[in-house]
Scaffold this motif. Structure first.
Motif, PDB file in Angstrom:
ATOM      1  N   ARG A 110     -46.332  12.101 -49.558  1.00  0.00           N
ATOM      2  CA  ARG A 110     -45.472  10.976 -49.918  1.00  0.00           C
ATOM      3  C   ARG A 110     -45.730  10.510 -51.350  1.00  0.00           C
ATOM      4  O   ARG A 110     -44.824  10.019 -52.014  1.00  0.00           O
ATOM      5  N   THR A 114     -41.569  10.441 -53.003  1.00  0.00           N
ATOM      6  CA  THR A 114     -41.527   9.270 -52.124  1.00  0.00           C
ATOM      7  C   THR A 114     -40.310   9.242 -51.215  1.00  0.00           C
ATOM      8  O   THR A 114     -40.365   8.651 -50.150  1.00  0.00           O
ATOM      9  N   ASP A 116     -38.006  10.195 -48.383  1.00  0.00           N
ATOM     10  CA  ASP A 116     -38.069  11.002 -47.168  1.00  0.00           C
ATOM     11  C   ASP A 116     -36.921  12.007 -47.109  1.00  0.00           C
ATOM     12  O   ASP A 116     -37.083  13.125 -46.625  1.00  0.00           O
TER      13      ASP A 116
END
Length: 134
Positions: A110, A114, A116
């Motif tokens: 992540r 960052t 998703d």
């Protein structure tokens, strides 16, 4: 936002989905599995006939292919019929490809990406081009 435990569970779900997806995209994996290149004459043969240390320290034209040798040694632990070996090698390779693609779903990645959605596209893209030479 998902918790770390849910993200790890998501990793296993994605891994299973990619495994099934690659199985469907490449029917030769379950219709006619075969040993490819050095899988038969180097890894399988040496796992069956050499000692553990000979396997681990044997180089292959100047490089040390430790991971394939470990896989072939792990398969050789079980007394399986020879006809099953290509199937198992294909399944291990497919599981490894799926895991290398699905690993980007873990929380560890992540900090590099960052979003998703972008990470989802990344693991899906990696899984879909896994059989193409780069």
């Amino acid at each position: 936002m998902l918790t770390n435990l849910r993200r790890c569970a998501l990793f296993w779900i994605i891994l299973a989905l990619l495994f099934v997806l690659n199985f469907q995209l490449h029917p030769s994996l379950y219709q006619q599995p075969e040993m490819w290149a050095e899988a038969g004459n180097n890894y399988y043969y040496h796992a069956r006939h050499d000692t553990l240390w000979q396997n681990l320290l044997q180089d292959d034209y100047g490089y040390l292919p430790l991971l394939p040798r470990l896989f072939s040694l792990a398969v050789e632990i079980f007394p399986l019929p020879v006809a099953w070996i290509p199937w198992i090698y294909q399944w291990i390779a497919l599981l490894f490809i799926s895991a290398c693609s699905a690993i980007f779903a873990l929380p560890f990645f992540r900090f590099t990406l960052t979003s998703d959605t972008l990470r989802g596209l990344l693991w899906l893209s990696l899984a879909l081009i896994s059989d193409k030479p780069v």
